[in-house]
Motif scaffolding. Structure first.
Motif, PDB file in Angstrom:
ATOM      1  N   GLY A 163       0.820  -1.292  -0.129  1.00  0.00           N
ATOM      2  CA  GLY A 163       0.115  -0.035   0.144  1.00  0.00           C
ATOM      3  C   GLY A 163       0.922   1.267   0.020  1.00  0.00           C
ATOM      4  O   GLY A 163       0.330   2.450   0.010  1.00  0.00           O
ATOM      5  N   ARG A 164       2.161   1.125   0.003  1.00  0.00           N
ATOM      6  CA  ARG A 164       3.044   2.287   0.036  1.00  0.00           C
ATOM      7  C   ARG A 164       3.595   2.489  -1.430  1.00  0.00           C
ATOM      8  O   ARG A 164       3.773   1.513  -2.217  1.00  0.00           O
ATOM      9  CB  ARG A 164       4.203   2.253   1.133  1.00  0.00           C
ATOM     10  CG  ARG A 164       3.536   2.125   2.460  1.00  0.00           C
ATOM     11  CD  ARG A 164       2.640   3.137   2.880  1.00  0.00           C
ATOM     12  NE  ARG A 164       3.763   4.543   3.061  1.00  0.00           N
ATOM     13  CZ  ARG A 164       3.423   5.711   2.887  1.00  0.00           C
ATOM     14  NH1 ARG A 164       2.106   6.139   2.641  1.00  0.00           N
ATOM     15  NH2 ARG A 164       4.310   6.745   3.070  1.00  0.00           N
ATOM     16  N   PRO A 165       4.093   3.546  -1.634  1.00  0.00           N
ATOM     17  CA  PRO A 165       4.764   3.986  -3.019  1.00  0.00           C
ATOM     18  C   PRO A 165       6.152   3.094  -3.173  1.00  0.00           C
ATOM     19  O   PRO A 165       6.843   2.722  -2.202  1.00  0.00           O
ATOM     20  CB  PRO A 165       5.103   5.455  -2.970  1.00  0.00           C
ATOM     21  CG  PRO A 165       4.236   5.815  -2.175  1.00  0.00           C
ATOM     22  CD  PRO A 165       3.892   5.022  -0.903  1.00  0.00           C
ATOM     23  N   GLU A 169      12.855   3.812  -1.803  1.00  0.00           N
ATOM     24  CA  GLU A 169      13.745   3.407  -1.092  1.00  0.00           C
ATOM     25  C   GLU A 169      13.357   3.171   0.412  1.00  0.00           C
ATOM     26  O   GLU A 169      13.616   2.385   1.051  1.00  0.00           O
ATOM     27  CB  GLU A 169      15.298   4.086  -1.194  1.00  0.00           C
ATOM     28  CG  GLU A 169      15.825   4.200  -2.763  1.00  0.00           C
ATOM     29  CD  GLU A 169      16.693   2.845  -2.884  1.00  0.00           C
ATOM     30  OE1 GLU A 169      16.809   1.960  -1.992  1.00  0.00           O
ATOM     31  OE2 GLU A 169      17.073   2.671  -4.091  1.00  0.00           O
ATOM     32  N   GLU A 170      12.743   4.405   1.029  1.00  0.00           N
ATOM     33  CA  GLU A 170      12.490   4.462   2.156  1.00  0.00           C
ATOM     34  C   GLU A 170      11.256   3.350   2.478  1.00  0.00           C
ATOM     35  O   GLU A 170      10.953   2.967   3.909  1.00  0.00           O
ATOM     36  CB  GLU A 170      11.943   5.836   2.593  1.00  0.00           C
ATOM     37  CG  GLU A 170      10.489   6.156   1.709  1.00  0.00           C
ATOM     38  CD  GLU A 170      11.093   7.017   0.343  1.00  0.00           C
ATOM     39  OE1 GLU A 170      10.443   7.955   0.100  1.00  0.00           O
ATOM     40  OE2 GLU A 170      12.271   6.809   0.150  1.00  0.00           O
ATOM     41  N   ASN A 171      10.675   2.564   1.538  1.00  0.00           N
ATOM     42  CA  ASN A 171       9.453   1.723   1.740  1.00  0.00           C
ATOM     43  C   ASN A 171       9.941   0.303   1.709  1.00  0.00           C
ATOM     44  O   ASN A 171       9.136  -0.553   1.565  1.00  0.00           O
ATOM     45  CB  ASN A 171       8.551   2.188   0.963  1.00  0.00           C
ATOM     46  CG  ASN A 171       7.438   3.333   1.272  1.00  0.00           C
ATOM     47  OD1 ASN A 171       7.611   3.810   2.626  1.00  0.00           O
ATOM     48  ND2 ASN A 171       7.094   4.055   0.316  1.00  0.00           N
ATOM     49  N   ILE A 172      11.340  -0.022   1.434  1.00  0.00           N
ATOM     50  CA  ILE A 172      11.888  -1.248   1.598  1.00  0.00           C
ATOM     51  C   ILE A 172      11.868  -1.811   2.790  1.00  0.00           C
ATOM     52  O   ILE A 172      12.370  -1.322   3.719  1.00  0.00           O
ATOM     53  CB  ILE A 172      13.332  -1.215   1.027  1.00  0.00           C
ATOM     54  CG1 ILE A 172      13.420  -0.763  -0.595  1.00  0.00           C
ATOM     55  CG2 ILE A 172      13.704  -2.647   0.958  1.00  0.00           C
ATOM     56  CD1 ILE A 172      14.967  -0.810  -1.147  1.00  0.00           C
ATOM     57  N   ILE A 173      11.193  -2.953   2.985  1.00  0.00           N
ATOM     58  CA  ILE A 173      10.954  -3.959   4.369  1.00  0.00           C
ATOM     59  C   ILE A 173      11.996  -4.923   4.414  1.00  0.00           C
ATOM     60  O   ILE A 173      11.862  -5.824   5.254  1.00  0.00           O
ATOM     61  CB  ILE A 173       9.508  -4.156   4.795  1.00  0.00           C
ATOM     62  CG1 ILE A 173       8.895  -5.146   3.309  1.00  0.00           C
ATOM     63  CG2 ILE A 173       8.658  -2.663   4.766  1.00  0.00           C
ATOM     64  CD1 ILE A 173       7.275  -5.488   3.663  1.00  0.00           C
ATOM     65  N   GLY A 174      12.338  -5.470   3.175  1.00  0.00           N
ATOM     66  CA  GLY A 174      13.160  -6.676   3.121  1.00  0.00           C
ATOM     67  C   GLY A 174      13.750  -7.110   1.892  1.00  0.00           C
ATOM     68  O   GLY A 174      13.462  -6.397   0.658  1.00  0.00           O
ATOM     69  N   VAL A 175      14.584  -7.864   1.619  1.00  0.00           N
ATOM     70  CA  VAL A 175      15.001  -8.585   0.298  1.00  0.00           C
ATOM     71  C   VAL A 175      14.738 -10.041   0.187  1.00  0.00           C
ATOM     72  O   VAL A 175      14.997 -10.722   1.084  1.00  0.00           O
ATOM     73  CB  VAL A 175      16.549  -7.955   0.237  1.00  0.00           C
ATOM     74  CG1 VAL A 175      17.133  -8.680  -0.783  1.00  0.00           C
ATOM     75  CG2 VAL A 175      16.910  -6.787   0.302  1.00  0.00           C
ATOM     76  N   ARG A 176      14.135 -10.456  -0.953  1.00  0.00           N
ATOM     77  CA  ARG A 176      14.182 -12.128  -1.078  1.00  0.00           C
ATOM     78  C   ARG A 176      15.239 -12.359  -2.212  1.00  0.00           C
ATOM     79  O   ARG A 176      15.237 -11.456  -3.130  1.00  0.00           O
ATOM     80  CB  ARG A 176      12.762 -12.053  -1.506  1.00  0.00           C
ATOM     81  CG  ARG A 176      12.510 -13.691  -1.857  1.00  0.00           C
ATOM     82  CD  ARG A 176      11.104 -13.995  -2.404  1.00  0.00           C
ATOM     83  NE  ARG A 176      10.766 -15.298  -2.606  1.00  0.00           N
ATOM     84  CZ  ARG A 176       9.829 -16.171  -3.433  1.00  0.00           C
ATOM     85  NH1 ARG A 176       8.729 -15.251  -3.274  1.00  0.00           N
ATOM     86  NH2 ARG A 176       9.811 -17.151  -3.404  1.00  0.00           N
TER      87      ARG A 176
END
Length: 907
Positions: free
Chosen positions: A592-594, A597-604
């Motif tokens: 639900g967020r654009p 960079e600031e909305n990255i919550i993790g990496v797969r």
């Protein structure tokens, strides 16, 4: 039956009688129960003709008939009415009795009538009488097979798409990709017209006895007319061709047009056509019908070309001396092509002559070129080698600007093609291309790129009606951007590799259908962006950004169907499935967020070749041509297409550091619906060609950019991008005069290319969500080319172009924030640079045009930008003082450029 065949062919040595036709002789006959054989023998003796085939008549047949003053033909018909027998006459000297099916299926009386008299040559076209098969050993099958190959009479080049058609029998065929054809016909006499774009029409009178081979040579049209008159299409191809928007150029046509510094060029020739443009001088790539440059599929020998221009954009990567054909599809695109939204440009390289050594080339002020055709095994194996190299630095040194004077621009390219014929049914072609470009500005910065293309195609005639080929290809693009010296010296590299396998089948001679079907696999492998130190004293820290890869699978079928004389259809269907592949690390964003960079919550993380996401779908293609009369037609088409690879560049013109990016979960494929309609008419026996076309394109998932986007060395590229929609529409008017001492063409194009980007948040929206023009939106375009034949040895060509100025975003006011001056910009692309217009001319002189010599040469003197207009490539702004901002025009070429080029040809 053997007796019938033996006696029948004895008549081939007899002369032709001039008396009244045998079947018209009046006779009287009375039979009162005699045997049929006896009655016919008595009739033959009375009328003095020979009778053959009496052994076919049963002895139990009796005749009770009375004929008074009736024609012999009617009498014979009546006598044989209740049997399965029939009759035929030869040269008014003989009657042959045979079963009806034998007469109708195996023998054609016209064949033997023609054989008994001398052939009569035609006077309007090239005409040849050819016997196929052995007259003394006829086949008893209903149909005989004629195979053959059609070639260029001067170069030996195999000709594709040549039509052979018999109007009387309404039968014909078309040559395949290697010039081969197949016909199946009963024994008999036939007349076929042979036609091909750019070649003189040829008429063949055939006498078919049994299976055989028919090689055919066609002479280029320019050799049959005045030697300075070259046509690039058959008289009514523009009327009958079902693919609306198809443009075909020959090598001769390309070399006729004036170009920059006297060098003939494929891309510059395409720019004389309606609906094809660039954003300015020195710009790389093409914009076709309002599309961006990455929306064009450019192929050389089937290999995708991702950078089609040499340094500074004034020359294309295609060597005109090595090019066999150029086809641009800008309307209907057959199903065998896919992966782009706007157009397909297919360039094929010549096969070298496999009988004689040939050489051609040219020397110009900025580059020289040479091409050699070498027979390795006569009539079997040949090699074409072509090369070009530039030496343009002297021009830069002549410029007054000190920075330009100390700069350097160079390129070279090499083209090679090996062709081998295994037999009449199979052959192999292998091609190699390499180019290198390098530009350094005043020792301060530089860039370069390298193309490498490898292709191999095997062709096979599988059955009498089916041929096929398989192509294996590899392409590589490597880009470099560098700062050569100092504490900030660096080298930044990126690029793209492609791998391709494409098997294709061609079905010919299936009623009125020409079917192409096959499959295609393409792998896109992006080269990682790598930043490295260039010198030991550099303080630059090395860096790397991973680039993605993906697989594109496709299956296709396309049918060109001649429904009736007035209606032709092209029906195509393509299915594509695209997979974005690992190994890779993919950022995960807050729902639900654009995407930022600031909305990255993790990496797969994904393993190598693991599927990250897939896209796909059906792509229908349909086109129709309605023949309104002999000289006019209406055509229309609809295409649905998808594009899974994108050029990421926030500049107007692509640069060597731009990125080719495959579709990912965050970068969806672009999709488009393309509609075209057109009216085509020829006037004064095809001397004038006129067309009016209109098009409309609706586009989804267009790539756009956030304000002040940072694209280089960005691992999460999607955070700098926006996804929008667009439309492109326009009309094209075109008039061409063919032949004569004065010929040429003129066109007008009205074209719009508009975009819209609107998101849920202001930072995801451009221009308040309203439509805005794309950077290559140029509404009005006028192009004209005129050629005047001055004599047998020389001609003069003029080329004029006018384009509306392209859109730009400009600062239109400013305000103070404390002591800081802040510029305020217009809406996206809210202003336009000045309109563009230019006149070129070229004069060509051929000193030995009237002499038959193995060595021919010519001189071309050209003037580019005759009236030295300073056309603006862009506009930039500088602040003159604290309150005034001044606009400046940047011109790439602001003066006239003369050139003298020497061309030669050795046969």
């Amino acid at each position: 039956m053997k007796t019938i065949f033996t006696l029948f062919f004895l008549f081939l040595c007899l002369g032709n009688l001039t008396a009244q036709s045998l079947t018209d002789h009046k006779i009287s006959l009375t039979a009162t129960g005699e045997n049929m054989t006896e009655v016919l023998t008595r009739l033959a003796d009375r009328q003095q003709f020979d009778l053959y085939g009496s052994e076919n008549i049963s002895d139990t047949l009796t005749v009770r008939r009375n004929f008074t003053d009736e024609k012999l033909g009617a009498v014979l018909t009546a006598l044989l009415a209740d049997t399965r027998l029939g009759f035929m006459t030869f040269a008014d000297q003989a009657v042959i009795i045979a079963p009806q099916d034998v007469l109708s299926e195996q023998w054609n009386p016209d064949l033997f009538n023609l054989a008994a008299r001398p052939a009569q040559a035609g006077n309007a076209k090239q005409q040849t009488v050819i016997e196929i098969g052995d007259p003394d050993s006829p086949k008893t099958r209903a149909a005989q097979k004629i195979t053959g190959q059609i070639t260029d009479a001067t170069t030996g080049e195999k000709l594709v798409g040549v039509t052979l058609y018999s109007a009387k029998e309404e039968k014909g065929t078309v040559t395949d990709a290697d010039g081969n054809f197949l016909l199946e016909l009963p024994q008999g006499v036939y007349r076929f017209d042979v036609q091909s774009i750019g070649y003189g029409e040829k008429t063949l009178d055939l006498r078919l006895f049994s299976d055989g081979n028919l090689p055919v040579e066609l002479t280029p049209a320019g050799y049959q007319l005045d030697q300075v008159t070259v046509t690039d299409q058959a008289d009514d191809t523009n009327i009958r061709e079902v693919n609306i928007g198809l443009q075909t150029l020959t090598t001769d046509r390309i070399k006729e047009l004036p170009s920059f510094l006297g060098e003939a060029d494929v891309i510059k020739s395409l720019l004389t056509l309606p609906g094809v443009s660039t954003v300015g001088e020195g710009a790389r790539g093409l914009n076709v019908r309002g599309g961006s440059i990455d929306q064009n599929l450019i192929l050389q020998e089937g290999v995708p070309v991702f950078n089609s221009s040499h340094v500074l954009g004034f020359f294309s990567v295609f060597n005109p001396d090595a090019v066999r054909s150029v086809e641009l599809y800008k309307g209907n695109v057959p199903a065998q092509f896919g992966g782009r939204l706007s157009s397909v440009l297919s360039v094929e390289i010549k096969n070298a002559d496999n009988e004689e050594f040939k050489m051609r080339g040219g020397v110009g002020p900025v580059a020289s070129r040479v091409t050699a055709e070498i027979p390795l095994v006569k009539q079997k194996t040949s090699l074409l080698i072509a090369g070009r190299a530039s030496y343009s630095d002297w021009i830069l040194r002549a410029v007054e600007n000190e920075g330009v004077k100390n700069s350097s621009a160079q390129f070279y390219d090499v083209t090679a093609k090996l062709s081998h014929i295994f037999n009449q049914k199979s052959n192999l072609n292998a091609s190699y291309y390499e180019s290198r470009d390098r530009f350094v500005f005043a020792g301060e910065f530089g860039y370069g790129w390298k193309n490498r293309l490898i292709s191999m195609r095997y062709n096979q005639l599988l059955t009498d009606k089916i041929s096929g080929n398989i192509r294996v290809a590899y392409g590589s693009l490597r880009n470099d951007f560098f700062e050569p010296t100092g504490e900030q010296s660096f080298t930044l590299t990126n690029g793209l590799e492609t791998y391709k396998i494409k098997p294709t089948l061609f079905f010919n001679n299936f009623a009125q259908h020409k079917i192409t079907t096959g499959a295609e696999w393409t792998r896109y492998r992006g080269r990682d962006e790598i930043l490295e130190k260039r010198t030991d004293e550099s303080f630059i820290l090395p860096d790397r950004a991973a680039r993605d890869r993906g697989d594109e699978y496709a299956a296709f079928i396309n049918d060109e169907w001649t429904v009736a004389d007035f209606l032709s259809l092209s029906l195509g269907l393509r299915y594509v499935r695209f997979s974005h592949l690992g190994a890779n690390e993919l950022a995960q964003y807050a729902e639900g967020r654009p995407i930022s960079e600031e909305n990255i919550i993790g990496v797969r993380s994904y393993d190598k070749n693991e599927v990250i996401t897939t896209y796909g779908g059906w792509e229908p293609r349909v086109a129709a041509a309605f023949q309104l009369g002999a000289n006019n037609s209406i055509k229309l088409s609809y295409n649905r297409s998808a594009q899974y690879i994108h050029l990421i560049s926030n500049t107007t013109v692509p640069t060597p550091v731009d990125i080719w990016q495959v579709s990912t979960p965050y970068i969806p494929p672009q999709r488009a619906h393309n509609f075209s309609v057109g009216y085509f008419q020829n006037l004064r026996r095809n001397k004038y060609e006129f067309s009016a076309e209109a098009y409309y394109r609706d586009i989804e998932n267009l790539i756009d950019y956030r304000d002040f986007a940072e694209l280089l060395l960005e691992n999460n590229l999607e955070t700098q991008l926006l996804v929008g929609e667009g439309i492109a529409y326009g009309t094209e008017l075109f008039l061409r005069k063919n032949g004569g001492k004065v010929n040429g063409q003129i066109s007008y194009t009205y074209s719009r290319s508009l975009r819209r980007v609107r998101g849920d948040l202001p930072e995801l929206t451009v221009n308040a969500g309203k439509l805005f023009p794309s950077a290559f939106d140029q509404p009005h375009s006028v192009k004209a080319t005129l050629k005047t034949v001055l004599g047998k040895r020389s001609d003069l060509t003029f080329n004029f172009v006018y384009n509306s100025g392209r859109p730009v975003t400009v600062p239109f006011t400013q305000y103070y924030l404390g002591t800081l001056i802040v510029p305020q910009y217009s809406e996206r692309n809210g202003f336009r640079i000045p309109d563009y217009h230019r006149l070129d001319l070229a004069w060509t002189f051929r000193p030995n045009a009237l002499r038959r010599k193995k060595y021919k040469d010519s001189f071309t003197f050209s003037l580019y930008n005759v009236y030295a207009r300073r056309n603006a490539f862009s506009v930039y702004f500088e602040r003159a003082d604290l309150s005034t901002t001044q606009a400046f025009r940047l011109s790439v070429l602001g003066t006239v450029f003369p050139a003298l080029t020497y061309n030669f040809e050795l046969n």
